[in-house]
Design an enzyme around this catalytic site. Structure first.
Site, PDB file in Angstrom:
ATOM      1  N   ALA A   1       0.637  -1.095  -0.002  1.00 19.29           N
ATOM      2  CA  ALA A   1       0.083   0.058  -0.090  1.00 19.29           C
ATOM      3  C   ALA A   1       0.963   1.254  -0.109  1.00 19.29           C
ATOM      4  O   ALA A   1       1.960   1.311   1.009  1.00 19.29           O
ATOM      5  CB  ALA A   1      -0.895   0.007   1.241  1.00 19.29           C
TER       6      ALA A   1
ATOM      7  N   THR B   1      -1.806 -10.615   0.251  1.00 21.79           N
ATOM      8  CA  THR B   1      -1.631 -10.463  -1.118  1.00 21.79           C
ATOM      9  C   THR B   1      -1.889 -11.361  -1.814  1.00 21.79           C
ATOM     10  O   THR B   1      -2.528 -11.908  -2.669  1.00 21.79           O
ATOM     11  CB  THR B   1      -0.736  -9.280  -1.539  1.00 21.79           C
ATOM     12  OG1 THR B   1      -0.964  -8.064  -0.969  1.00 21.79           O
ATOM     13  CG2 THR B   1      -0.713  -9.090  -3.177  1.00 21.79           C
TER      14      THR B   1
ATOM     15  N   CYS C   1      -3.127  -4.945  -3.209  1.00 23.64           N
ATOM     16  CA  CYS C   1      -2.553  -4.121  -2.263  1.00 23.64           C
ATOM     17  C   CYS C   1      -2.636  -4.777  -0.556  1.00 23.64           C
ATOM     18  O   CYS C   1      -3.935  -4.722  -0.217  1.00 23.64           O
ATOM     19  CB  CYS C   1      -2.396  -2.603  -2.291  1.00 23.64           C
ATOM     20  SG  CYS C   1      -2.233  -1.900  -3.900  1.00 23.64           S
ATOM     21  N   CYS C   2      -1.747  -4.928   0.058  1.00 26.17           N
ATOM     22  CA  CYS C   2      -1.876  -4.867   1.587  1.00 26.17           C
ATOM     23  C   CYS C   2      -0.781  -4.140   2.113  1.00 26.17           C
ATOM     24  O   CYS C   2      -0.112  -3.593   1.560  1.00 26.17           O
ATOM     25  CB  CYS C   2      -1.972  -6.482   2.024  1.00 26.17           C
ATOM     26  SG  CYS C   2      -0.516  -7.488   1.875  1.00 26.17           S
ATOM     27  N   LYS C   3      -0.355  -4.357   3.365  1.00 28.50           N
ATOM     28  CA  LYS C   3       0.720  -3.620   4.254  1.00 28.50           C
ATOM     29  C   LYS C   3       2.070  -3.626   3.319  1.00 28.50           C
ATOM     30  O   LYS C   3       2.553  -2.804   3.171  1.00 28.50           O
ATOM     31  CB  LYS C   3       0.790  -4.143   5.444  1.00 28.50           C
ATOM     32  CG  LYS C   3       1.720  -3.309   6.386  1.00 28.50           C
ATOM     33  CD  LYS C   3       1.793  -3.743   7.690  1.00 28.50           C
ATOM     34  CE  LYS C   3       2.673  -3.144   8.720  1.00 28.50           C
ATOM     35  NZ  LYS C   3       2.776  -3.603  10.000  1.00 28.50           N
TER      36      LYS C   3
END
Length: 846
Positions: free
Chosen positions: A273, A757, A749-751
Site C-alpha cells: 500500500a 496479497t 495491495c496490503c501492508k
C-alpha cells in the site's frame, strides 16, 4: 523406464510439448551417467528424427550456472542442426515431500504437474519481447496441469516478475520535484520589493524551501547508488532513503492454455500500500492530515491571505501555461518574420494561423478573476501600499488584498479595495496583446492583397513580344520582400513587448498567491507536501508499470486501443488493509495517493534509441508520462495516439479488511473510513461506465452488453457496499470482475504485498480457472493449495483463505497474546488482558 520414454517420444510428442518432454527425460534419467537426448519434430502426425546430443549429468550438476549448451547433430554425427540448452530445475513438491513428480492418480496430492523455474525465460508469457524485458526482470515461473470439467487437461503458466520501474520512476519524479521547487524559489526571489512583513515571510519560506530541495537532492543521490535488487523488500519500508520506492512491486501473470478455449492472460500488479512508513501514522494519514490542515487554515487568524486549494491549484496551472505558451508564441512570431523575408504568401498565411492560435490561448489563460485579485493583493504588499478607508467588497469571491502591517487573516471576499489602485490598468495591458495580434493580422492581409494586385499588374505590363524587363522585376521583388519584413518587424516586436509586460505582472502576482500557501504553518505545509510526494511516487511507479504491461498485452486489440483513446483506462486497486491501528493511517495515505493519479496522463512516443524507459514531465498538479515504443510496435497504434494524444486513467480503490485486526475494528472500532472510500469510488466506477457507453461505437456497445451483464454487476456491487456485512469480500470479487471486463488494470495491495496479497491473488486465479476455464470442481481446493505451496511456510488450510480473514502475517507472535476470541466474552477480561500484555511488554523491553 527408457522403454516408456522412447515409446512416448515415438507416439506422443508434438513440437509444442518438446520443452516439457526434455525436462521429463532429465528427471527420469537423473541416475544415468550418460544421457542421450533424442528430439523428434512432428507435423500432421508424421514424425522425423531431428538430431541428438549427449552429456554427462555430473558435468551439468557441477557447472557454475548449472547450464550446458549442447550441439544437436544428425544421426551420422556429421552436421550440426541446432543447439539446445539443458539446465537444472527445482521441481515442485507434494505434501510429504518424498518425490518430485506429481500426478493426480494418487489421493491427497495437490496438483497434476508442477515445476518451478527461475531461469530467465520469456517475461511476456508466449513471446519474448525485448521491449517488455527492459521493464521486467528476474521472472520466477511455475507450470501446472489441472483437469477440466470435461476430463481434459488445461495448462497454466504462473509467473512473477520484478520491475525496474520501482526505482526508475521515483528517481524521475524526484528530479522533476527538484526542478519545480528551484523554479518556484527563483520566482519568489524575483517577486520584487515587498513591505517588511511580507519580505520576512518570503525569507522564511525560501529558507525552508531550500532545505527541502537539499533533502530531495540527497535522497536522489542515495537512490542513484542503489544496485542489486530491483524492488524494495518489506523489511526496508522504514528506511528514509527508500521512502519514495514502492514496496514489493511485482507483476503476477497467469497464462492459461485450455484445450477448447482461447488462450488467456490474467495480470495483477501486486504492491505494498502506498504510504509514508518512515513518517509514521501517529497523527493519521494524508486524508485526515489534509482535512485538518485546510480547516485550520480557513478558520485560524494569521498574518496571510487565505486562498482556497482550488485557487492555489489554479495559480499553479496558469503559471505552467505561461511558461509553456510564451516561448511558443515567440517562436511562431519569428517564423512569421522568416516567411515575410522569403516573400512566401502561403507560408505567411500558415505562420499567421499558428501565431493566432497560440496567442489566443495565451490571452485566454489570463481571463481568470484570480489574476486580477492577485494583482491587487500584491499591490498592497508593496512598500507604501497602505489601505485607505474600507469600502464594500466585490461580489466576486475571488478578490483579495493584504495589508502592509501584520493583519489578522482575511478571506478574499472580505478584503477592501485599495483606493489608489487602478484596476483598469491590468485590463489595458492584457488587451494590448490582442490588439497587437489584430494589427499583425491586418498587416499580413494587406500585404497579401497588395502582392496579388502587383502580380496582376505585372502580367499586364509585358511587352508585345512576351519579354519582360528582368532587371526591373528583380529590383521590384527585392524591394517587396524587404518591404514585408520591415512592415511586420515593428508589429512583432510590439507583440513581444506586450507579452513580456503581461507575463511579468501575472507571474509576480500568482507567485504571491503561492507564497500565501507556504506562509501559513510553514513546516507543517512542507511536511505535508513531502508526505504526499512520497505516497504519490509509490503509487505512480505501480501505475506506469501496469500501463506499460497492459499496453503491450493489448497492443493488437483495436477495441482496446479505441477505448484507450476515447474513454481512458480504468485502474482498480484492491486494498486489504484493516481499519485498525496504524493501518488506518496507511489506508488514508493510500486513498489520497491513488486519487492523485487522476493528475497523470500518458503519451506514447516512438523510441529513437534502445532506451525505452518512460520519461515524466509536468508539475505536481499535472504529470505527463511519455511511454516509448519501438518502431514496429508504434506503427500498430491509431493515428491520433501516434500524434501525441494524451491518454487518461481513472483510478478507483475498494478496500475490505480481512485479518483479525479488522475483527477488532468491526467489534470495537470504526469502519466508516472503509465505507466512505468504497462508496466514493463506486460513484467513480459508475461515471466511467457511463462515459464508456457514451463514447464507444454503438455496434461495439451492443455486442459488449450481449456478452457482459455489466449493469447487473454494478447493481450487485452497489448492494454489497450498502449492506452492513463484516469482511464482505464479495465487494473485491465484483470490483475485480468489472475491471477485467472493462479492460482495466488490476492491483492488489496490503501492508507489504506478501501474505494477504498472495492469498487474495491465488484465490482469484483459481476462481478464474473455475468460472472462465471450466476447472474441475473437485480440484479447486487442490489447485489453490498447489499455488500456495510456495507462498507460505507449512501447509495451508481453509482458515488461511482471505474470505475467513485468518491470515498468518498478522497472527500475534508473542505467547502473551492469547486468542482474542476467548477474551471477547467479557469486556472485563479484555481490559485485564490489555493491562497484563502491556506490563509484560514493558518488562521485556526494559
Amino acid at each position: 523406464s527408457k522403454r516408456q520414454i522412447f515409446s512416448y517420444l515415438k507416439h506422443k510428442v508434438a513440437l509444442r510439448d518438446l520443452r516439457s518432454l526434455i525436462r521429463i527425460i532429465v528427471l527420469v534419467n537423473i541416475e544415468v551417467y550418460h544421457l542421450l537426448l533424442s528430439f523428434l519434430i512432428g507435423k500432421n502426425c508424421s514424425l522425423s528424427f531431428l538430431g541428438y546430443a549427449s552429456f554427462k549429468v555430473g558435468e551439468l550438476l557441477k557447472s557454475k550456472e548449472q547450464l550446458l549448451s549442447l550441439s544437436l547433430r544428425t544421426s551420422d554425427g556429421g552436421r550440426v542442426v541446432g543447439t539446445i540448452e539443458v539446465r537444472v530445475l527445482k521441481m515442485g513438491e507434494i505434501e510429504d515431500g518424498d518425490t518430485d513428480h506429481i500426478t493426480t492418480d494418487v489421493q491427497g496430492q495437490k496438483c497434476a504437474l508442477v515445476y518451478e523455474c527461475t531461469a530467465p525465460e520469456s517475461v511476456s508469457g508466449k513471446d519474448n519481447s525485448p521491449f517488455l524485458s527492459t521493464v521486467l526482470k528476474n521472472p520466477v515461473c511455475k507450470l501446472y496441469r489441472f483437469p477440466t470439467s470435461d476430463n481434459k487437461w488445461m495448462r497454466i503458466r504462473e509467473q512473477m516478475s520484478e520491475s525496474i520501474l520501482s526505482f526508475h520512476i521515483p528517481k524521475e519524479l524526484i528530479s522533476l520535484h527538484i526542478k519545480e521547487d528551484l523554479c518556484r524559489n527563483q520566482e519568489l526571489k524575483e517577486l520584487g520589493e515587498l513591505s517588511p512583513h511580507w519580505d520576512n515571510l518570503r525569507k522564511s519560506v525560501l529558507t525552508h524551501c531550500d532545505q527541502m530541495v537539499t533533502m530531495y537532492q540527497d535522497i536522489l543521490t542515495e537512490l542513484s547508488k542503489e544496485t542489486g535488487s530491483s524492488f524494495k523488500s518489506s523489511s526496508s519500508k522504514g528506511e528514509k532513503t527508500l521512502e519514495f520506492v514502492p514496496i514489493n512491486l511485482h507483476l503476477q501473470r497467469m497464462h492459461v492454455h485450455s484445450p477448447q478455449l482461447k488462450d488467456a492472460l490474467y495480470d495483477v500488479i501486486t504492491v505494498g500500500a502506498p504510504a509514508a512508513h518512515f513518517q509514521g501514522f501517529k497523527n493519521g494519514g494524508l486524508r485526515k492530515l489534509l482535512h485538518r490542515f485546510e480547516t485550520e487554515r480557513r478558520n485560524t487568524g494569521y498574518q496571510f491571505i487565505y486562498y482556497s486549494p482550488e485557487n492555489t491549484a489554479k495559480a499553479k496551472e496558469v503559471l505552467s501555461n505561461i511558461n509553456q505558451l510564451q516561448p511558443l508564441v515567440a517562436t511562431h512570431a519569428d517564423l512569421l518574420l522568416n516567411s515575410a523575408s522569403q516573400h512566401s504568401p502561403d507560408s505567411l498565411k500558415n505562420s499567421l494561423k499558428m501565431l493566432s492560435e497560440k496567442t489566443e490561448l495565451f490571452v485566454h489563460a489570463f481571463k481568470d478573476q484570480l489574476v486580477r485579485s492577485a494583482l491587487l493583493a500584491l499591490y498592497t504588499a508593496r512598500p507604501g501600499g497602505i489601505l485607505k478607508k474600507s469600502t464594500s467588497p466585490k461580489d466576486s469571491a475571488e478578490e483579495s488584498s493584504p495589508q502592509d502591517q501584520p493583519p489578522p487573516m482575511r478571506r478574499q471576499d472580505s478584503i477592501p479595495h485599495h483606493s489608489d489602485y487602478d484596476e483598469e490598468e491590468w485590463d489595458r495591458v492584457w488587451a494590448n496583446v490582442g490588439k497587437s495580434l489584430n494589427c499583425i493580422i491586418a498587416a499580413v492581409d494587406k500585404l497579401i492583397e497588395r502582392d496579388c494586385s502587383s502580380e496582376e499588374g505585372a502580367g499586364g505590363g509585358r511587352s508585345k513580344d512576351g519579354e519582360k524587363d528582368l532587371s526591373l522585376e528583380d529590383s521590384t521583388a527585392s524591394h517587396t520582400r524587404e518591404d514585408w519584413y520591415e512592415q511586420l518587424q515593428p508589429l512583432i516586436l510590439t507583440l513581444k513587448e506586450c507579452m513580456g509586460e503581461v507575463v511579468s505582472r501575472a507571474k509576480q502576482s500568482l507567485t504571491f498567491v503561492l507564497l500565501q500557501e507556504l506562509a501559513y504553518s510553514l513546516p507543517q505545509c512542507l511536511m505535508l507536501t513531502l508526505r504526499r510526494d512520497i505516497v504519490f511516487s509509490q503509487a505512480l511507479a505501480g501505475l506506469v508499470c501496469g500501463f506499460i504491461i497492459k499496453l503491450h498485452t493489448s497492443l493488437r486489440d483495436p477495441d482496446f486501443l479505441q477505448q484507450l483513446g476515447s474513454v481512458g483506462l480504468m485502474v482498480q486497486y484492491e486494498g486489504l488493509l484493516s481499519t485498525y491501528s496504524d493501518e488506518i493511517g496507511m489506508l488514508e495515505d493510500m486513498a489520497v495517493g491513488i486519487s492523485d493519479l487522476k493528475k497523470v496522463a500518458f503519451k506514447i512516443i516512438e523510441a529513437k534509441s534502445n532506451d525505452v524507459l518512460p520519461v515524466i514531465t509536468g508539475r505536481r498538479e499535472h504529470y505527463v508520462v511519455e511511454v516509448k515504443l519501438p518502431a514496429t510496435m508504434f506503427e500498430l497504434l491509431p493515428l491520433q495516439i501516434k500524434e501525441g494524444q494524451l491518454l487518461h486513467v481513472y483510478p478507483v480503490l475498494f478496500n475490505v479488511g480481512i485479518n483479525e485486526q479488522q475483527t477488532l475494528a468491526e467489534r470495537f472500532g470504526d469502519v466508516s473510513l472503509q465505507e466512505s472510500i468504497n462508496q466514493e469510488n463506486f460513484e467513480l466506477v459508475k461515471e466511467y461506465y457511463s462515459t464508456f457507453l457514451e463514447k464507444m461505437p454503438p455496434d461495439y456497445i451492443s455486442h459488449f452488453q450481449e456478452q457482459n451483464d455489466l449493469q447487473g454487476l454494478l447493481d450487485n456491487l452497489h448492494q454489497n457496499i450498502q449492506v452492513k456485512k463484516r469482511k464482505n469480500v464479495e465487494i473485491m470479487w465484483l470490483a475485480a470482475t468489472i475491471c477485467r471486463k472493462l479492460n482495466g488494470i488490476r492491483f492488489t495491495c496490503c501492508k507489504s504485498a506478501k501474505d494477504r496479497t498472495s492469498m487474495s491473488v491465488t484465490l482469484e486465479q483459481c476462481s478464474i480457472l473455475r468460472d472462465e476455464h471450466q476447472l474441475h470442481k473437485d480440484f479447486f481446493i487442490r489447485a489453490l493449495d498447489c499455488m500456495r505451496s510456495r507462498q507460505t511456510q507449512g501447509a495451508l488450510n481453509e482458515s488461511d483463505d482471505p474470505e475467513t480473514g485468518c491470515l498468518t502475517d498478522n497472527k500475534p507472535t508473542s505467547r502473551h497474546f492469547y486468542p482474542v476470541a476467548l477474551l471477547l466474552v467479557s469486556s472485563h477480561l479484555l481490559v485485564v488482558w490489555l493491562i497484563l500484555s502491556l506490563a509484560l511488554l514493558l518488562a521485556k523491553y526494559q
